[in-house]
Design a protein around this motif. Sequence first.
Motif: not given
Length: 607
Positions: A61-64, A85-86, A12-16
Motif C-alpha cells: 500500500p502506497g506503492f505501485g 489480500a491473501i 476493506p481499505a482499498g485495492q491491492m
Amino acid sequence: MVPVWKAYVDIPAGQMHLRRVKGTGIPFILLHRTPVDSSSFTPVMTKLSKRGRTAIAIDTPGFGQSFQPDGNPSTTDYARWFLEAINALGIDDFHLVAHHTGTHFAVELALLADARVRSLTLSGVLHADAAERTKSRADIGLAPPVDSDGLYAADTWKIIRSFYWDYDPALVHQEFLGALGSPKGRNQAFDAIFAQDFAATLARVTCPVRVVQAFDDPLSFMLPRVAANHPDIPVSLIGPAGIAAPERQAPAFVSALLAHAVAAETLSDPKENTMTSRRFLLSADGQSFRLRTEDAPVPTPGPGEVLVRVRAVSINRRDIMIKKGFYPVNGANHFVPGSDAAGEVVAVGDGVESVKPGDRVCSTFFQNWPGGRINFAAFASALGAGGVGVFADHVLLSETGVVLAPEGWSFEQAATIPCAAVTAWSALSSVSQDDWVLIQGTGGVALYGLQIAVAAGARVLVISSSDAKLEKVRAMGAKATVNYQTYPDWDGEVQRLTGGGVQHVLELGGAGTLAKSIRATAAGGRIALVGGLDGFGGDISAADLVMGVKTVSAVAVGSRADHLAVTAFLAKHAITPVIERTFDADEMAEAFAAADAGAFGKVVVRL
C-alpha cells in the motif's frame, strides 16, 4: 517466456494490486522493498514458475498501484492488509519471502498467520536498536517536496544512484521512478519500519526462518547481530547484488528460498520428500564456528544447474581459517563450507549441455569465472565462504562451475584440484627451463607447485621446518632445501644456494615471510602471493622491488580455464596429488584437525 499476470483484489481499505505466475504446490508470497513495487520480483517469479511453483508479488500500500493509506500506518497495519489480500485470493498455507522494507511487514504477517506461513525467507535485514532506528530515520528524512525548478528530482536521482556500487541504468531508473511516484508512501513505510522493534518481533516468529542476503547489501554489516541474537536462523550469502538481490541474483536467490521451502514442507509432512541428503554445516560459536551435520532434502537442479553426488572433498587452509573465524564470511551462519569436491552428476537442469548424468566431475573454486581477468562478480562466486559449499552428499553447482575429472583419477585425487592445483598453476605456469623456484612449506599447494615446476624443467628450492619433510621433497625432485629453523635468515641461504636468488617464489606465508621472499628473489623475479599463514599485515620495501625490478602479484586461485589447463598439464606429465591421509565422513572433525596440524600434501574426506 513465462507470462506474469497482473491482477488486483479488493479489501476493506482499498485495492491491492499484484503480479502472479502460475504453478503448483504451496504458493510463494513476495513482499518487495521500497520505493520499487512488485515488478522487482519479476526475475524471481519467472524462475519459480520455470521450477513449477506458484508465486504472487503484492504491491505494498502506497506503492505501485495499490491503494494509498491514510494517516500513519504501523507495520502491523501493513501486515493485516497483506493478509486480507491473501485471504481474498483464496490462499490457505503459503511461503513468505521478503526483501528490505518487506521484511518488516513479513515478520508481522508471520505472527498474524502463524499457522499458515510454512517458511519465511528474509533478505536485507535491519537489525537495529531503538537509538539506531531513531537516528537512521532522521538521517533518511522525508521525501523531498516538489519544487518549481525540479531540484527534488535531481536530489532523488543522486540518492538512488548512491545505492549501487556499479551503475545499473535500468535498476537506478526503476528505483528513481518508484521514489518520484510514491513520496507519501515512502514516508509512511519508513516511519512504520523504523518504529518497529524488528529483532523482538522476529524472535516471536515460529515458522522456519532463513536469511538470504547479498554479501554487499548495505545492511550486511548487521548480519552478525542476527547470528548473535537469533542463533538458530541460517544466514546464507549470495551476490554481488547490492540492494537489488531479487533482480541481480535471481538464480541464487531462488535456489536458496526453494531449498528452505522444501525443507520446511518436508519437516511438516515427511511424505512431501523422502529423499534426504547429509550436509556439514558451520554454526557460529563465539568468534569461531563449530562443525555439525544435518539432513536436508535432495535439491532439484534448475535451469543451468547441475546436481552432483559428492564422493570426496579436500580441506584447504582457507576452510580451517573460516572455521576458526579468521576469514570473512560477512555474517553467514549455519552454512555449508568447502570449495573442493569430486563426484558424479546425477541430474541436470534445463539447458545444460556440457555434462550429463553419470559424468565424473570436479567443482571449480569460482562458479562464475570462465577465464580472463577476474572481476568482482567472479570473485564473489567462490564456494564455501557463506554461500554455496560442497561439504554435503548432494550439491547444486552451476554448469560453468564443474569440469570433468581427469581420466583414471579416483574421486579422492580429483577433489584436490580445485584450489590447490589451480592455485599452484596460476602461480607457476610461467616458469621456464632452469629457472629457480622457491616454494614455502609442504602443504597441498606447495607440493603441487613442486611437481609442476619440476615437470617444467625448473630447479626447485623448498623451505620447511621439518628435516623429514625436506627429505621427502628431495625425493620428489627438489634440487635444494633449507630448514628455516636452522637458518632463521633463510633468504641469505637461498641466495647462496641459488647463486644470486630465485626467479619465482610461491609465497604462502604472507606477513611473516614476504620481506625475506623479496630479498631471496633475483633481479626481474616474481613473487606469487598466495596465502597469509602468518597473517596479512606487514610492510613491503618499495626500494627492494624497484631497484631489483621485482614483481609481487596476488594469486586468487584461478578461473575455469586455469582449472582445465592444469588438468591437461597434470595428465601430460603423469602428475598425481600427494594425499597424506583420507578420512571417512564421520571423521570430518578429525580431518580438519589433521589438516590444521600441517599435513604433507592434502587431507581428503570420503562422502
